[in-house]
Enzyme design. Sequence first.
Site, PDB file in Angstrom:
ATOM      1  N   GLY A 594       0.701  -1.347  -0.159  1.00  0.00           N
ATOM      2  CA  GLY A 594      -0.073   0.293   0.049  1.00  0.00           C
ATOM      3  C   GLY A 594       0.780   1.119  -0.024  1.00  0.00           C
ATOM      4  O   GLY A 594       2.052   0.727  -0.360  1.00  0.00           O
ATOM      5  N   ASP A 734     -14.519  -3.728   7.148  1.00  0.00           N
ATOM      6  CA  ASP A 734     -14.229  -5.092   6.183  1.00  0.00           C
ATOM      7  C   ASP A 734     -14.398  -5.960   6.384  1.00  0.00           C
ATOM      8  O   ASP A 734     -13.678  -6.835   5.699  1.00  0.00           O
ATOM      9  CB  ASP A 734     -12.782  -4.109   5.635  1.00  0.00           C
ATOM     10  CG  ASP A 734     -12.436  -5.218   3.904  1.00  0.00           C
ATOM     11  OD1 ASP A 734     -13.434  -5.330   3.207  1.00  0.00           O
ATOM     12  OD2 ASP A 734     -11.493  -4.976   3.579  1.00  0.00           O
TER      13      ASP A 734
END
Length: 879
Positions: A594, A734
């Site tokens: 990321g 999530d």
Amino acid sequence: MHLFLLLILQATAAIGQIDPAHCRYALGMQDGRIADDDITASSQWYETTGPQYARLNREEGDGAWCPEGQLEPSDSQYLQVDLGRLTFLTVVGTQGRYARSNGNEFARAYRLNYSRDGLLWKSWRNRQGNTVMEGNKNAYASVINDLHPPIITRLIRLIPVTYLSTTVCMRVELYGCPWDDGLISYAAPEGQLMMPPGYPIASLNDSTYDGAHERRRLFGGLGQLTDGVVGLDDFLLTRQYHVWPGYDYLGWRNDSLGTQGYVEMEFVFDRQRNFTSMKVHSNNMFSRGVKIFSSVSCWFKPRLIAGWEAEPVAFKTVLDDRNPSARYVTVPLNRRTAKSLRCRFYFADIWMMFSEISFQSEDTILPTQMTLLMTSTSASWETTVVMTTTPKMAVNASTSDPPDEANTPILIGCLVTIILLLVIVIFLILWCQYVCKVLEKAPRRILDEEFTVRLSSCSDTIILQTPPVPPRSGHAPTGPACDPHYERVFLLDPQYQNPAALRNKLPELSQSAEASACGGGYAEPDITQCTPHQCFHSNAPHYAETDIVRLQGVTGSNMYAVPALTVDSLTRKDISAAEFPRQQLIFREKLGEGQFGEVHLCEAEGLPEFLGEGSPLPDRDGHPVLVAVKQLRADATSQARNDFLKEIKIMSRLNDPNIIRLLCVCVSSDPLCMVTEYMENGDLNMFLSQREIESTLTHANNIPSVSLSDLLHMSVQISSGMKYLASLNFVHRDLATRNCLLDRRLTIKIADFGMSRNLYSSDYYRIQGRAVLPIRWMAWESILLGKFTTASDVWAFGVTLWEIFTLCKEQPYSLLSDEQVIENTGEFFRNQGRQIFLYAPPLCPPSLFELMMRCWSRDIPNRPSFEGLYQALRPHVNQ
């Protein structure tokens, strides 16, 4: 109003350079957007193994494309796909022929050939010059291969490679995005070698150029100037491809080109375009004699058979002797029309180096389209969307002859009218924002009847049975798929954050809903103003009642959203996890990456002995200890560093058998690392998708399988882990099978790696370049209003149950596009009986599907708590 503004901007917006990191979505093999007629092959074994059956994760016919006969090492059988238009191709996925366990043929390797015109075919090779790509190791698992460099093409051929006489079969998906830049070739002098004193030789050639090389000149192809990879400030450094210094740049020395003092390049496009600007990424490391170009002159050729126009466009740059950073230089092209450009870039120093060149152009708008735009306030929105964004009309307009002089006054009048409308719209938007800020300071009152709704009766439930017909390239999209606010993301993205920009995307949202969302903060509902139907009842203080701390995880996804009170109390305590010797972590695989770091799968030597008695590690039976290592980049921001340490402190306090455990840390030196558990069976999504439900057939054929009781046991474990998080007022945000890890004893542990993994990036969706959200798992209030609570986690748990009992064979709402999924959340809000629910999985007991439906209740108080879900699921396991 916002939609009208967007339509005008979309019709006139210039096309920008492609970003390879985001240009990674499926082009239509699996979902059928690529028609059977566009898929051909050199041969086929049977009619039922023809090329039309070469679709990833589909098993029509006999399950795949199979070329005729035994494939020999010298054969060049191929599967050909016509993408219908120029495409920036970044990823190829392949499978073998599984045919519901009746097939076992696959290609262990393959090559790629491609063509932009159907006449000249080129062979793809990677950055090291290899042409063969690794294929499949079994008949059912898909293998995803990134193309480095990517391909700009219209036709692609996959050529199976074998080293022994064997039978092969293939299923395929292609990933990328349209090549709207339109450039089909550029010509330039060959790059040169640079020998800086005390440094290695830099080769500044265009090593991926796919055209011809003659007389020290490149022509007829594309290469590193169009691969989307921007060179670094120091041209001697490269990105990550293990190549030579200077690789990312094409560069020339002034005195090597004679006395002319410029580099001449020629650019050819797919059709005549109206050019607004050219962007050139140029190096400016003046300490080594490298500067951006001092000026540029461009000539235009309207048609290939025509001559060059006499009057060029000239542009002088502002030279910079202070900042050595590489930069984009934007050259205005004054809306000149051409199909070819010839540009001369003049030297400002000894060297000139480019890494990317892109062009921005406009398509001419037909007078009928302008009329529709101007009268859109009285016409229906649906008509405006379809007529003004029809790709076929845009292509006709751009390829037709320029309008004659009689139409010029009409076009000028239409453009002036559009400009005036834009000014009015911008003024109204600014005014609305001002009013919104004023109203935000006053108490907001939301009427009960505007938010109160009951679970839809059976007559209100719509189960989607037939797939919508997806738009083909060159045809007008219809329905919600036209919504240009949403951009598909396939692979990695730094983070998903505030989705508040989404709240005004549904044109039918009531004013009250917009008012309630206008000033709403991310996951921070105004508890003092909410009605009983808005507030989720809980005995413990709800996490949204406090200030929220959003931790930036190294992969962009934060583990949990937690109350600020929790973090404050933790920051006063030392990290309870022990320091582990980082040299005992042996890298095995990169799980994801990321903005601020990476997640690695590692083997931890001596970890059980290091943790000692009471170690959370199960008995390894001689197997190596696998761990997931989150690593923060050394150049991460101080805020990311602080968030990383806070995440460690929070995770070190989590202690539940169904939550991933923090085992140890490496924080005595950079890079900072946290070491967590990792399960041998990987994530639950991959585990279930490779299995069938247990039966006599699976036992007889030794097919990997799971029983119904296994599925129920998994469901109970996930509900138990989420019950624990809810008791701490933590919100996961999530929850999905991709974020549930599984060991060999089928023990579930909830984690957060899903977003960072390449395999699951298609489950996330970018909203206006800012937010990346797992929309197919999200509650309607999370998508529309940005509210994440334990109740929204309950909604995601219902979708996770649905995944489990479909054995993860398909994505939730697989027959809906992402835009239609978002539109469906508006139907939940409006509650007019048009909302679409997930269907009941055949394996799912009716009572369990009723529990799922309760999780998807529109009215938040009607959703069960995780404690209630756990108690409801436990009896099913014992049945």
